[in-house]
Design a protein around this motif. Structure first.
Motif, PDB file in Angstrom:
ATOM      1  N   PRO A 177       6.277   9.936 -13.346  1.00 34.44           N
ATOM      2  CA  PRO A 177       5.834  11.264 -12.990  1.00 34.44           C
ATOM      3  C   PRO A 177       5.484  11.297 -11.528  1.00 34.44           C
ATOM      4  CG  PRO A 177       5.606  10.802 -15.251  1.00 34.44           C
ATOM      5  CD  PRO A 177       5.745   9.741 -14.560  1.00 34.44           C
ATOM      6  N   LEU A 178       4.789  10.586 -10.995  1.00 33.65           N
ATOM      7  CA  LEU A 178       4.013  10.548  -9.594  1.00 33.65           C
ATOM      8  C   LEU A 178       5.179  10.393  -8.633  1.00 33.65           C
ATOM      9  CD1 LEU A 178       0.778   8.611 -10.067  1.00 33.65           C
ATOM     10  CD2 LEU A 178       1.078  11.356  -9.550  1.00 33.65           C
ATOM     11  N   ALA A 179       6.077   9.799  -8.868  1.00 35.44           N
ATOM     12  CA  ALA A 179       7.252   9.408  -7.959  1.00 35.44           C
ATOM     13  C   ALA A 179       7.840  10.733  -7.311  1.00 35.44           C
ATOM     14  CB  ALA A 179       8.601   8.481  -8.589  1.00 35.44           C
ATOM     15  N   ALA A 180       7.724  11.559  -7.918  1.00 36.77           N
ATOM     16  CA  ALA A 180       8.386  12.984  -7.289  1.00 36.77           C
ATOM     17  C   ALA A 180       7.086  13.675  -6.278  1.00 36.77           C
ATOM     18  CB  ALA A 180       8.544  14.257  -8.350  1.00 36.77           C
ATOM     19  N   GLN A 181       6.139  13.119  -6.125  1.00 40.58           N
ATOM     20  CA  GLN A 181       5.112  13.459  -5.454  1.00 40.58           C
ATOM     21  C   GLN A 181       4.747  12.696  -4.031  1.00 40.58           C
ATOM     22  OE1 GLN A 181       1.504  15.346  -7.352  1.00 40.58           O
ATOM     23  NE2 GLN A 181       2.617  14.750  -9.602  1.00 40.58           N
ATOM     24  N   LYS A 182       5.154  13.019  -2.809  1.00 45.20           N
ATOM     25  CA  LYS A 182       5.109  12.311  -1.804  1.00 45.20           C
ATOM     26  C   LYS A 182       3.769  11.799  -1.279  1.00 45.20           C
ATOM     27  CE  LYS A 182       9.386  13.343   0.125  1.00 45.20           C
ATOM     28  NZ  LYS A 182      10.414  13.923   1.389  1.00 45.20           N
ATOM     29  N   ALA A 183       2.607  12.870  -1.566  1.00 42.70           N
ATOM     30  CA  ALA A 183       1.270  12.582  -1.049  1.00 42.70           C
ATOM     31  C   ALA A 183       0.334  13.155  -2.313  1.00 42.70           C
ATOM     32  CB  ALA A 183       1.035  13.415  -0.127  1.00 42.70           C
ATOM     33  N   PRO A 184       0.386  12.434  -3.448  1.00 36.97           N
ATOM     34  CA  PRO A 184      -0.651  12.907  -4.714  1.00 36.97           C
ATOM     35  C   PRO A 184      -1.928  12.904  -4.385  1.00 36.97           C
ATOM     36  CG  PRO A 184       0.020  10.343  -4.834  1.00 36.97           C
ATOM     37  CD  PRO A 184       0.838  11.026  -3.471  1.00 36.97           C
ATOM     38  N   GLY A 229       6.732   0.916 -15.531  1.00 40.79           N
ATOM     39  CA  GLY A 229       6.135   2.468 -15.661  1.00 40.79           C
ATOM     40  C   GLY A 229       4.509   2.519 -16.481  1.00 40.79           C
ATOM     41  N   ILE A 230       3.988   1.389 -16.610  1.00 39.22           N
ATOM     42  CA  ILE A 230       2.716   1.490 -17.232  1.00 39.22           C
ATOM     43  C   ILE A 230       1.530   2.236 -16.439  1.00 39.22           C
ATOM     44  CG2 ILE A 230       0.862   0.081 -18.180  1.00 39.22           C
ATOM     45  CD1 ILE A 230       3.129  -2.048 -18.746  1.00 39.22           C
ATOM     46  N   GLY A 231       1.635   2.211 -15.218  1.00 41.47           N
ATOM     47  CA  GLY A 231       0.616   2.892 -14.507  1.00 41.47           C
ATOM     48  C   GLY A 231       0.989   2.902 -12.978  1.00 41.47           C
ATOM     49  N   TRP A 232       0.006   3.304 -12.092  1.00 39.03           N
ATOM     50  CA  TRP A 232       0.268   3.155 -10.739  1.00 39.03           C
ATOM     51  C   TRP A 232      -0.791   2.267 -10.105  1.00 39.03           C
ATOM     52  CZ3 TRP A 232      -4.065   4.537  -7.617  1.00 39.03           C
ATOM     53  CH2 TRP A 232      -4.862   5.335  -8.267  1.00 39.03           C
ATOM     54  N   ALA A 233      -0.596   1.520  -8.836  1.00 38.21           N
ATOM     55  CA  ALA A 233      -1.563   0.765  -8.390  1.00 38.21           C
ATOM     56  C   ALA A 233      -1.616   0.881  -6.811  1.00 38.21           C
ATOM     57  CB  ALA A 233      -1.339  -0.495  -8.926  1.00 38.21           C
ATOM     58  N   LEU A 234      -2.742   0.301  -6.346  1.00 37.97           N
ATOM     59  CA  LEU A 234      -2.975  -0.101  -4.929  1.00 37.97           C
ATOM     60  C   LEU A 234      -2.658  -1.569  -4.839  1.00 37.97           C
ATOM     61  CD1 LEU A 234      -5.769   2.235  -3.867  1.00 37.97           C
ATOM     62  CD2 LEU A 234      -3.594   2.570  -3.105  1.00 37.97           C
ATOM     63  N   VAL A 235      -1.731  -1.808  -3.901  1.00 38.27           N
ATOM     64  CA  VAL A 235      -1.535  -3.423  -3.731  1.00 38.27           C
ATOM     65  C   VAL A 235      -1.417  -3.685  -2.209  1.00 38.27           C
ATOM     66  CG1 VAL A 235      -0.411  -3.749  -6.006  1.00 38.27           C
ATOM     67  CG2 VAL A 235       0.942  -3.234  -3.959  1.00 38.27           C
ATOM     68  N   PRO A 236      -1.455  -4.913  -1.817  1.00 37.11           N
ATOM     69  CA  PRO A 236      -1.207  -5.133  -0.408  1.00 37.11           C
ATOM     70  C   PRO A 236       0.175  -4.927  -0.053  1.00 37.11           C
ATOM     71  CG  PRO A 236      -2.427  -6.967  -1.580  1.00 37.11           C
ATOM     72  CD  PRO A 236      -1.988  -6.205  -2.557  1.00 37.11           C
ATOM     73  N   GLU A 237       0.353  -4.462   1.160  1.00 30.62           N
ATOM     74  CA  GLU A 237       1.675  -4.089   1.718  1.00 30.62           C
ATOM     75  C   GLU A 237       2.785  -4.987   1.456  1.00 30.62           C
ATOM     76  OE1 GLU A 237       1.785  -2.539   5.469  1.00 30.62           O
ATOM     77  OE2 GLU A 237       0.367  -4.162   6.117  1.00 30.62           O
TER      78      GLU A 237
END
Length: 290
Positions: A177-184, A229-237
């Protein structure tokens, strides 16, 4: 048989250069010395290595076989000399490198390739692990040098040298669902599960943004779960951009994320361990690479 290393060297160089005169120039010797060395080698072996009936010498069938053997002997001699130089100069004979599993793979493949060329007799061991593993292995002398993302705490026996940094990417699966939001916003992110990096021994862990989170000890496993699709994350680029799965991810803007988004990479070693030629080389290469 009384053949010598100099004779083998003259023989192999003549084959590689295509003529006795070219071999002499390569070796910095008179052509007569090269010719004599090869003639004496043939006498010692009991057969001709070259067919000299043409303008340029051509290997005989026996010479082709001996060329392969001579190359192997010379290579072994080079390894012997290198090993002797290592012992007499104090250069490390072996080194163990422990590295964070999420470091950029291609860059380190190239680094180890250069190490193989510069130190042909070096015995190298590479260990992969999480942040806590790296520091522990170096502190307990299981590794000589560790390369890891900056952690909040390392043993007092270690010293940390920064060698570079990467930026975090905010990733979700294409169908999330977050994929539709460019800047959540933080409120948007807090509505969904976050996958957060944590060391295996719980000494180091990132601070979650979402109140709903899972701790995982591998950035690549985190990314695999994000793809599902289990969640979102911050990972090294560089983890987010790996070509074999990047098309399955969406990178979102991090402008609303308050967390520090830069990942510092550094090398650790024991304070009581000096740096020899190999260790100095690795430190310099890491600084230039990252």
């Amino acid at each position: 048989m009384n053949w010598t290393i100099d004779q083998l060297d003259a023989f192999v160089t003549a084959v590689q250069q295509g003529s006795f005169s070219a071999a002499a120039r390569k070796l910095g010797k008179a052509q007569s010395r090269v010719s004599t060395a090869i003639n004496n080698l043939e006498l010692d072996l009991g057969f001709e290595l070259f067919d000299r009936s043409a303008r340029l010498p051509v290997l005989t069938p026996e010479g082709e076989d001996m060329y392969i053997e001579a190359q192997a002997v010379l290579a072994q001699c080079q390894r012997l000399n290198s090993r002797a130089m290592t012992v007499t100069t104090g250069e490390e004979v072996s080194i163990t490198v422990a590295m964070e599993e999420a470091l950029p793979i291609s860059a380190f493949e190239a680094l180890f390739g250069r190490a193989a060329e510069v130190f042909p007799t070096l015995k190298l061991t590479v260990l992969n692990g999480s942040q806590d593993d790296i520091a522990t292995w170096v502190a307990t002398k299981q590794a000589d040098i560790g390369i890891l993302f900056n952690v909040k705490q390392i043993p007092d026996s270690l010293e940390f040298m920064s060698v570079g940094h990467f930026q975090h990417s905010l990733i979700v699966a294409r169908k999330h669902p977050l994929a539709a939001q460019k800047a959540p916003t933080i409120s948007d992110l807090n509505c969904y599960r976050q996958l957060v990096i944590r060391g295996r021994m719980e000494h180091t862990q990132a601070t979650p943004i979402s109140s709903n989170y899972w701790h995982i000890d591998s950035y690549y496993l985190i990314t695999a779960m994000v793809i599902r699709g289990i969640g979102w994350a911050l990972v090294p680029e560089h983890v987010a951009k790996e070509k074999w799965y990047a098309s399955e991810l969406v990178e979102l803007s991090t402008e609303e994320v308050p967390e520090p988004l830069w990942v510092e990479i550094g090398a650790v070693k024991r304070r009581d361990k000096g740096c020899g030629k190999v260790m100095d080389w690795f430190y310099e290469e890491l600084s230039n690479m990252l």
